[in-house]
Design a protein around this motif. Structure first.
Motif, PDB file in Angstrom:
ATOM      1  N   LEU A 149       5.528 -35.446 -87.547  1.00 10.48           N
ATOM      2  CA  LEU A 149       5.342 -34.004 -87.522  1.00 10.48           C
ATOM      3  C   LEU A 149       6.676 -33.377 -87.124  1.00 10.48           C
ATOM      4  N   VAL A 150       7.200 -32.526 -87.983  1.00  7.06           N
ATOM      5  CA  VAL A 150       8.506 -31.905 -87.766  1.00  7.06           C
ATOM      6  C   VAL A 150       8.280 -30.441 -87.401  1.00  7.06           C
ATOM      7  N   LEU A 151       8.855 -30.024 -86.290  1.00 10.57           N
ATOM      8  CA  LEU A 151       8.694 -28.671 -85.775  1.00 10.57           C
ATOM      9  C   LEU A 151      10.042 -27.971 -85.689  1.00 10.57           C
ATOM     10  N   ASN A 152      10.110 -26.737 -86.163  1.00  5.13           N
ATOM     11  CA  ASN A 152      11.269 -25.869 -85.981  1.00  5.13           C
ATOM     12  C   ASN A 152      10.874 -24.790 -84.982  1.00  5.13           C
ATOM     13  N   LEU A 153      11.405 -24.895 -83.783  1.00  7.00           N
ATOM     14  CA  LEU A 153      10.981 -24.022 -82.683  1.00  7.00           C
ATOM     15  C   LEU A 153      12.145 -23.261 -82.057  1.00  7.00           C
ATOM     16  N   GLY A 154      13.193 -23.009 -82.839  1.00  5.72           N
ATOM     17  CA  GLY A 154      14.306 -22.229 -82.326  1.00  5.72           C
ATOM     18  C   GLY A 154      15.383 -23.043 -81.650  1.00  5.72           C
ATOM     19  N   PHE A 155      15.265 -24.360 -81.668  1.00  6.27           N
ATOM     20  CA  PHE A 155      16.315 -25.198 -81.101  1.00  6.27           C
ATOM     21  C   PHE A 155      17.428 -25.396 -82.136  1.00  6.27           C
ATOM     22  N   SER A 156      18.516 -26.012 -81.718  1.00  6.82           N
ATOM     23  CA  SER A 156      19.612 -26.282 -82.643  1.00  6.82           C
ATOM     24  C   SER A 156      19.283 -27.398 -83.625  1.00  6.82           C
ATOM     25  N   HIS A 157      18.199 -28.110 -83.383  1.00  2.00           N
ATOM     26  CA  HIS A 157      17.794 -29.216 -84.248  1.00  2.00           C
ATOM     27  C   HIS A 157      16.274 -29.225 -84.329  1.00  2.00           C
ATOM     28  N   PRO A 158      15.683 -29.708 -85.411  1.00  2.00           N
ATOM     29  CA  PRO A 158      14.224 -29.794 -85.498  1.00  2.00           C
ATOM     30  C   PRO A 158      13.680 -30.879 -84.580  1.00  2.00           C
ATOM     31  N   VAL A 159      12.447 -30.672 -84.129  1.00  2.00           N
ATOM     32  CA  VAL A 159      11.761 -31.629 -83.257  1.00  2.00           C
ATOM     33  C   VAL A 159      10.889 -32.523 -84.130  1.00  2.00           C
ATOM     34  N   ARG A 196       4.022 -28.596 -75.359  1.00  2.00           N
ATOM     35  CA  ARG A 196       5.008 -28.672 -74.283  1.00  2.00           C
ATOM     36  C   ARG A 196       6.427 -28.363 -74.765  1.00  2.00           C
ATOM     37  N   TRP A 197       6.702 -28.525 -76.064  1.00  2.00           N
ATOM     38  CA  TRP A 197       8.046 -28.248 -76.567  1.00  2.00           C
ATOM     39  C   TRP A 197       8.401 -26.765 -76.465  1.00  2.00           C
ATOM     40  N   ARG A 198       7.414 -25.896 -76.658  1.00  2.00           N
ATOM     41  CA  ARG A 198       7.687 -24.465 -76.556  1.00  2.00           C
ATOM     42  C   ARG A 198       6.413 -23.753 -76.092  1.00  2.00           C
ATOM     43  N   PRO A 199       6.117 -23.781 -74.786  1.00  2.00           N
ATOM     44  CA  PRO A 199       4.921 -23.077 -74.294  1.00  2.00           C
ATOM     45  C   PRO A 199       5.047 -21.580 -74.552  1.00  2.00           C
ATOM     46  N   PRO A 200       3.942 -20.896 -74.802  1.00  2.00           N
ATOM     47  CA  PRO A 200       4.017 -19.458 -75.084  1.00  2.00           C
ATOM     48  C   PRO A 200       4.505 -18.670 -73.877  1.00  2.00           C
ATOM     49  N   GLU A 201       5.451 -17.761 -74.118  1.00  2.00           N
ATOM     50  CA  GLU A 201       5.965 -16.937 -73.027  1.00  2.00           C
ATOM     51  C   GLU A 201       5.131 -15.652 -72.933  1.00  2.00           C
ATOM     52  N   PRO A 202       5.051 -15.041 -71.755  1.00  2.00           N
ATOM     53  CA  PRO A 202       4.077 -13.965 -71.538  1.00  2.00           C
ATOM     54  C   PRO A 202       4.507 -12.587 -72.022  1.00  2.00           C
TER      55      PRO A 202
END
Length: 226
Positions: A149-159, A196-202
């Motif tokens: 599972l590949v995630l793009n969450l705003g990091f410099s590289h995909p997870v 856990r890679w990018r928990p929702p911010e409030p």
């Protein structure tokens, strides 16, 4: 005059008892009653969840050997070892029941826990479980590449996350993830690892959240009234 004599006599007696004659240590001979505590027997009530029977569907096979239970169904196979505080009994061909083996506080705690774990095993191998996640944010997306599972969450590289055996992952519209399988604990663990890679911010709600999760929003500084 009588009152003064009595008071002086009492004062001299007190000095004799507490200070002693010629500054010697004197132990008071006043009797002291022993303080006792009543011990109340604590009776552990039977768990409301633990005493409920577990219905076994016809397409599920159960193997019970002492404190070891194996459950096999159309979706998979699970096994569980039970502690000495509880026992698993098969009352009828299609009914299981978890009972306490002793009357202790720990046995009362284990009773409801292992009844729930046993029910999750039976439901998992027959019907299965699923957990849904949602990606919120500009450029946030998910995709499947083989068994990863590949995630793009705003990091410099995909997870990149490897999907464990026994778990199925489905991605819809690049933002909705469905994790399904027969082991409820494994599904919950994998879904929590993704979140856990990018928990929702409030403030804006960006991140990875569960589909039924409610994020309590906070007001930003720009939106506050002066």
């Amino acid at each position: 005059m009588a009152c003064s004599l009595n008071s002086s006599f009492q004062t001299s007696n007190l000095r004799t008892v507490f200070l002693g004659k010629k500054n010697e240590v004197c132990v008071s001979s006043v009797p002291v009653n022993r303080v006792g505590f009543l011990r109340k027997t604590v009776v552990c009530k039977e768990s409301r969840i633990g005493k409920q029977p577990i219905q076994v569907p016809s397409n599920v096979t159960i193997t019970l050997e002492g404190q070891f239970l194996k459950v096999k169904g159309p979706l998979g196979e699970l096994s569980q070892s039970y502690p000495r505080e509880v026992n698993v009994e098969r009352e009828e061909p299609d009914t299981l029941k978890v009972k306490k083996a002793m009357e202790t506080r720990r046995a009362n705690q284990m009773h409801g826990l292992f009844r729930t774990l046993t029910d999750n095993m039976v439901v998992g191998v027959s019907k299965g479980f699923e957990k849904k996640l949602q990606l919120i944010g500009v450029g946030y997306r998910a995709m499947l590449e083989g068994k990863d599972l590949v995630l793009n969450l705003g990091f410099s590289h995909p997870v990149r996350m490897a999907i464990p055996d026994g778990i199925k992952v489905k991605v819809e519209d690049n933002t909705r993830i469905t994790v399904s399988g027969y082991d409820k604990s494994a599904i919950g663990q994998f879904a929590a690892s993704v979140r856990r890679w990018r928990p929702p911010e409030p403030y804006k709600g960006k991140g990875v959240k569960y589909a039924d999760e409610i994020i309590r929003r906070k007001e930003g500084k720009a939106g506050k009234k002066k």
